[in-house]
Design an enzyme around this catalytic site. Structure first.
Site, PDB file in Angstrom:
ATOM      1  N   GLU A   1      -7.030  -3.034  -4.158  1.00  0.00           N
ATOM      2  CA  GLU A   1      -8.320  -2.818  -3.514  1.00  0.00           C
ATOM      3  C   GLU A   1      -8.827  -1.410  -3.796  1.00  0.00           C
ATOM      4  O   GLU A   1      -9.827  -1.228  -4.483  1.00  0.00           O
ATOM      5  CB  GLU A   1      -8.196  -3.050  -2.010  1.00  0.00           C
TER       6      GLU A   1
ATOM      7  N   GLU B   1      -7.503   5.485  -4.243  1.00  0.00           N
ATOM      8  CA  GLU B   1      -6.232   5.872  -3.619  1.00  0.00           C
ATOM      9  C   GLU B   1      -5.063   5.628  -4.574  1.00  0.00           C
ATOM     10  O   GLU B   1      -4.026   6.299  -4.465  1.00  0.00           O
ATOM     11  CB  GLU B   1      -6.042   5.129  -2.301  1.00  0.00           C
TER      12      GLU B   1
ATOM     13  N   ASP C   1       0.789  -1.240   0.000  1.00  0.00           N
ATOM     14  CA  ASP C   1       0.000   0.000   0.000  1.00  0.00           C
ATOM     15  C   ASP C   1       0.818   1.285   0.000  1.00  0.00           C
ATOM     16  O   ASP C   1       0.299   2.342   0.375  1.00  0.00           O
ATOM     17  CB  ASP C   1      -0.933   0.036   1.217  1.00  0.00           C
TER      18      ASP C   1
ATOM     19  N   HIS D   1      -0.591   5.093   0.885  1.00  0.00           N
ATOM     20  CA  HIS D   1      -0.126   5.856   2.044  1.00  0.00           C
ATOM     21  C   HIS D   1       0.538   7.169   1.652  1.00  0.00           C
ATOM     22  O   HIS D   1       0.149   8.244   2.117  1.00  0.00           O
ATOM     23  CB  HIS D   1       0.871   5.018   2.857  1.00  0.00           C
TER      24      HIS D   1
ATOM     25  N   ASP E   1      -2.703  -7.985  -5.677  1.00  0.00           N
ATOM     26  CA  ASP E   1      -4.070  -7.480  -5.681  1.00  0.00           C
ATOM     27  C   ASP E   1      -4.087  -5.969  -5.583  1.00  0.00           C
ATOM     28  O   ASP E   1      -3.097  -5.336  -5.230  1.00  0.00           O
ATOM     29  CB  ASP E   1      -4.897  -8.111  -4.555  1.00  0.00           C
TER      30      ASP E   1
END
Length: 739
Positions: free
Chosen positions: A570, A574, A495, A499, A568
């Protein structure tokens, strides 16, 4: 469109003249060649990359990608599948029915599994089981045979299989070398002094040596086997010795699950391809192009006159000079090929698993155009906001500026949540300064934002950021204390684009008003951008494009965790937010190439999200009995699951695809999609939502009904908000939208 190929004629594109392939790639210049900001202490990660080849294993200097499709090979025992597409591949060391070597799976609709209720419309998830239809091996292999990987690039990796454990000098010559490339039409294995064998858990029904149909292939030293499996699927296997010492490959059926060779040691090439059901011309095309394959590609990008151009220049090993590359493209590629790109579609189609049907094209150089690039900057157009609305927004802005910034940022002790807090407060500063033109309020807001940002840019936080010299990236230190999944796995490279996009956005807003602050902290911000989106292999401190997958057209969020279903993604919103923030930082820091690159990546993202993630009613890519979900939830390489990692609630599944709402949001979330999603899924549940997710749904609703969305926030002054949203921005955003 079917390409008709006579068996003796060299390939020529009948409609398109060859183009001069020369794209200016200045946008891929390094952001910096310096070591990361010295504020980041240098550490070595507790997780080490595995199975590295000799060029990478000793005093590793080349950055090892952490979020690419082939990472399962370098994580843990290396035995989870990778998904280059249209094939899935897995290193086998006896874990599947005793198979050794590399197994090949190519799933179609008949093996796709829906659930939990297979008859439901829409289903909540689907996946394809990995079925080793064929495996590539050698009789010399045992359970101690060795796998290594090397030669990483954006599109490929080279896998090597050795018959036994390697010594430290890597001097063994007997091996199989397999280039694993996005979109490869053949699985190509280069054998060196080994005896080939091939297996199948599906079992062999029949094997046929084909000679009468392909005299040119035979004259060139190739052999062709047509292999029929017990599931009725036909595979083709081609083989050609590369020296006079090797005899032609003589395959025999030794058991229902094993083909063996009686021709001794073999040095040469083997290529394997699957014939789609119902395809009449596939064999002729495979025959025609055998021996030609890609080993990787060079990425080229350009952005001029508002048009984004990018290209994959495939690195081709050619069977002969008249053979073009036969290679599979995804649906969003087919939509965006440049009219001048010298490629031609064929009738060969094989399904990917979560990205629709792939089409094989003929052509070595793929050029794409994105014409509708965004013109978005810090704020949307707001000239139509009424005086009454402006007064309401001004009143709310004073309340938000007076709030405790520290409690909404640093006190959260999380890289992710502190970033959300900083970015949302930064947008209050934008409203105060640019829309309200209240310089005193704007200065107060900016001063408080800089104070809240100071612990981060000085790295004086509970879990400081560190530079990891193992995988080469900027990571939170929290995972080493609280475990790999702490702060959503940031320490394990999960991520990062989610972030750091928030922090970069906040920093860009500050520099928008304070050039001195921005210049003082430029190295810190650039380090975060380089961590996620380093554009140049000249920068040896970070891998290139850690998150973004240029072939797939979007980012992957999974870091150094092995996964049976691959990488993956999600939160698509973002993902968009990072490249939007990168653009804004490029604007304020006067890095024109960064702005142009970001705009292109946002254009590609908008197209791929529309194709694969945000499903309009007319979506033809995803299964018909899944489209009514409207969003994918979590899209893996081998599975789509209509859920999130933190909740199964509908508002969460959709809300995570909405946040944060910024001026770039409508660019990737079309009004057509938003209306369909609202009417189909969200309107029936919205009145039952009592937490902060309601605020996100209303922000999204403003795109199609701004009056109702504005009234919601106006009439609910104490209503819960998402932790990345202020009431000032909610009122301003909904007032600024217009139909």
């Amino acid at each position: 469109m079917l390409v008709q190929l006579a068996s003796s004629a060299p390939y020529k594109n009948p409609k398109i003249k060859p183009m001069e392939f020369n794209i200016n790639s200045d946008l891929l210049k390094p952001i910096s060649l310096k070591a990361p900001d010295s504020l980041f202490s240098v550490i070595k990660h507790t997780v080490l990359p595995q199975h590295l080849g000799p060029s990478l294993n000793d005093e590793q200097q080349t950055p090892i990608p952490t979020n690419k499709f082939y990472d399962n090979f370098v994580l843990d025992n290396g035995r989870q599948p990778v998904w280059p597409l249209p094939y899935g591949l897995r290193w086998e060391n006896g874990q599947t029915n005793g198979i050794l070597g590399l197994s090949i799976s190519q799933a179609d609709a008949s093996t796709r599994t829906f659930g939990p209720d297979p008859a439901a419309d829409p289903a909540r998830f689907f996946f394809n089981p990995f079925i080793p239809s064929l495996s590539i091996s050698a009789s010399e292999f045992g359970v101690n045979h060795t796998m290594t990987v090397s030669n990483f690039d954006e599109f490929s990796v080279e896998l090597n299989l050795f018959p036994a454990a390697l010594d430290q000098k890597f001097e063994r010559s007997a091996h199989i070398s397999i280039p694993i490339v996005r979109g490869m039409s053949y699985v190509t294995a280069n054998y060196e002094n080994l005896t080939p064998i091939f297996g199948s858990v599906v079992l062999f029904r029949n094997i046929e040596l084909v000679t009468e149909e392909i005299p040119k292939l035979v004259s060139n030293g190739w052999q062709k086997y047509r292999i029929l499996l017990e599931n009725g699927v036909v595979w083709l296997l081609y083989a050609k010795p590369s020296n006079d010492k090797s005899k032609p490959l003589d395959l025999k059926l030794r058991s229902p699950n094993l083909l063996g060779s009686d021709s001794g040691l073999f040095t040469g090439i083997v290529q394997i391809a699957k014939i789609p059901f119902g395809s009449s011309q596939t064999e002729a095309l495979y025959d025609r192009n055998v021996g030609t394959y890609a080993t990787g590609a060079t990425l080229q990008v350009s952005n001029s006159d508002g048009n984004g151009i990018y290209a994959f220049k495939w690195n081709v090993v050619r069977g002969n000079e008249s053979q073009p590359l036969l290679h599979f493209a995804l649906p969003h590629h087919s939509e965006s090929f440049s009219p001048t790109s010298n490629v031609n579609p064929t009738e060969i189609q094989l399904p990917s698993i979560t990205n629709g049907m792939m089409t094989a094209y003929l052509g070595d150089n793929w050029v794409f155009v994105e014409k509708e690039l965004n013109k978005v900057d810090f704020l949307p157009t707001y000239s139509h906001i009424t005086a009454e609305q402006k007064a309401t927004i001004a009143q709310q802005a004073k309340l938000d500026v007076a709030s405790d910034f520290k409690a909404q940022t640093l006190d959260l002790k999380s890289i992710y949540f502190s970033g959300k807090g900083l970015a949302k407060l930064g947008m209050v500063c934008l409203v105060a300064n640019d829309f309200l033109d209240d310089k005193a309020l704007g200065k107060e807001c900016l001063d408080k934002l800089k104070a809240a940002m100071e612990p981060l840019v000085s790295n004086n936080i509970t879990f400081p950021l560190q530079y990891d010299s193992t995988w080469k990236g900027i990571i939170s230190s929290e995972g080493f204390t609280n475990g790999p999944t702490a702060d959503f796995g940031n320490t394990w490279y999960n991520d990062h684009h989610y972030h750091y996009g928030y922090h970069i956005h906040a920093a860009a807003i500050i520099r928008h008003y304070d050039e001195v602050w921005g210049k003082n902290h430029e190295e810190w911000v650039n380090s975060l951008i380089r961590d996620v989106a380093n554009p140049s292999s000249e920068d040896k401190y970070f891998p290139t494009f850690r998150a973004f997958d240029w072939f797939m057209g979007h980012s992957w969020s999974t870091g150094i965790f092995s996964s049976a279903d691959g990488k993956d993604e999600e939160s698509t919103s973002e993902d968009v937010n990072f490249y939007y923030a990168m653009k804004l930082w490029g604007l304020v820091s006067r890095q024109a190439d960064m702005v142009k690159l970001s705009d292109l990546m946002l254009g590609i993202l908008a197209r791929s999200l529309d194709s694969y993630f945000l499903m309009k009613n007319d979506n033809k890519v995803q299964p018909k009995n899944f489209v009514k979900n409207k969003v994918t939830g979590i899209l893996f390489e081998n599975k789509i699951d209509y859920t999130t990692y933190f909740s199964n609630k509908t508002e969460c599944i959709h809300g995570i695809q909405i946040l944060p709402v910024t001026p770039i949001s409508p660019y990737s979330r079309s009004s057509v999609f938003v209306r369909e999603e609202w009417e189909t899924v969200l309107a029936p549940i919205v009145n039952n939502i009592t937490d902060g997710w309601m605020s996100l749904l209303q922000m999204n609703y403003a795109q199609i009904n701004p009056t109702a969305a504005y009234d919601y926030f106006l009439k609910n002054p104490k209503g819960p908000l998402d932790d990345g949203l202020t009431r000032t921005w909610a009122l301003f955003w909904t007032a600024a939208q217009k139909l």
